[in-house]
Motif scaffolding. Structure first.
Motif: not given
Length: 260
Positions: A247-256
């Motif tokens: 999730l942290p990696l996925i969220r990084r792309f979501l929030d970028s």
């Protein structure tokens, strides 16, 4: 299923998988009616007939009736149209949510509703639907897409059982991530970072035709994705924990803002 000398309505024939399907169907001796919003943009090819169809239209049922009257030889349908939007649910526009439900699920249901009685009366026919691994596994950032594809999987299963006493074929094929224009660069980068393999459209198209020629009811593509589908159905907490780590990696792309 015999492909030679059959006429298939291909919905989603201008996308990556759809274009590859046209080539394979023609090579197998089939004729292809390609439904698209822009039939004038389709390349002129022997054995290919473009027709107009707007999957999000409130009048889709009437459009299908007109299409059916204009192309009475159709004895099979392949629905591989799809829309997705990689976005947190709270930031997704209502229009994007509705488009995914309309294209991925509603249009498939209306297509089946129109052609199933016609094929049943003729005593033959095939309804082929292209779903997704995300129709069996919920993935962060794809809430609406997963909802539509979960719905499509359930719909095809129920429809297959509803038509079990007929000669109609109902086939569901679930690809994993596929390298098409539907996936923007940010999603491709995320899949690489996660170690998720992406198949070429031509490979997926070949798998769809294999499922058709072998009269399979369902076919899930990719390893270990097929295993994850089984685990998620039996022990979803295992997949929950795996997703939490990602999730942290996925969220990084979501929030970028790189993908939306």
């Amino acid at each position: 299923m015999r492909l030679h000398d059959r006429a298939f309505l291909l919905i989603g024939g201008t996308g990556g998988i759809g274009k590859a399907l046209i080539d394979l169907l023609l090579a197998a001796g089939a004729r292809v009616v390609v439904a698209t919003r822009h039939p004038e943009r389709l390349e002129n090819r022997t054995g290919v007939s473009p027709v107009y169809l707007e999957l999000c239209s409130p009048e889709l049922d009437q459009q299908l009736q007109q299409l059916s009257e204009a192309c009475p030889a159709i004895d099979g349908v392949i629905h591989c149209a799809g829309q997705n939007r990689f976005s947190a649910l709270e930031t997704m526009a209502v229009s994007d949510l509705e488009a995914q439900l309309n294209v991925n699920l509603r249009s498939a249901m209306l297509v089946a509703r129109h052609f199933a009685p016609r094929f049943r009366k003729a005593g033959t026919g095939a309804l082929v639907f292209v779903g997704s691994t995300f129709g069996s596994i919920g993935f962060p950032g794809y809430t609406a897409y997963c909802a539509s594809k979960f719905g499509l999987r359930g719909f095809t299963e129920a429809l297959r059982r509803e038509l079990a006493d007929t000669l109609l074929q109902v086939i569901y094929v679930a690809p994993r991530a596929t390298a098409t224009a539907m996936n923007p660069d940010g999603v491709i980068e995320m899949n690489r970072a996660l170690g998720n393999a992406m198949d070429a459209p031509e490979k997926v198209a070949a798998e769809i035709l294999t499922a058709m020629t072998k009269d399979e009811r369902r076919r899930f593509l990719g390893w270990p994705e097929k295993l994850f589908v089984v685990i998620n159905g039996v022990l979803p907490r295992i997949v929950d924990k795996a997703m939490l780590k990602q999730l942290p990696l996925i969220r990084r792309f979501l929030d970028s803002g790189a993908v939306s």
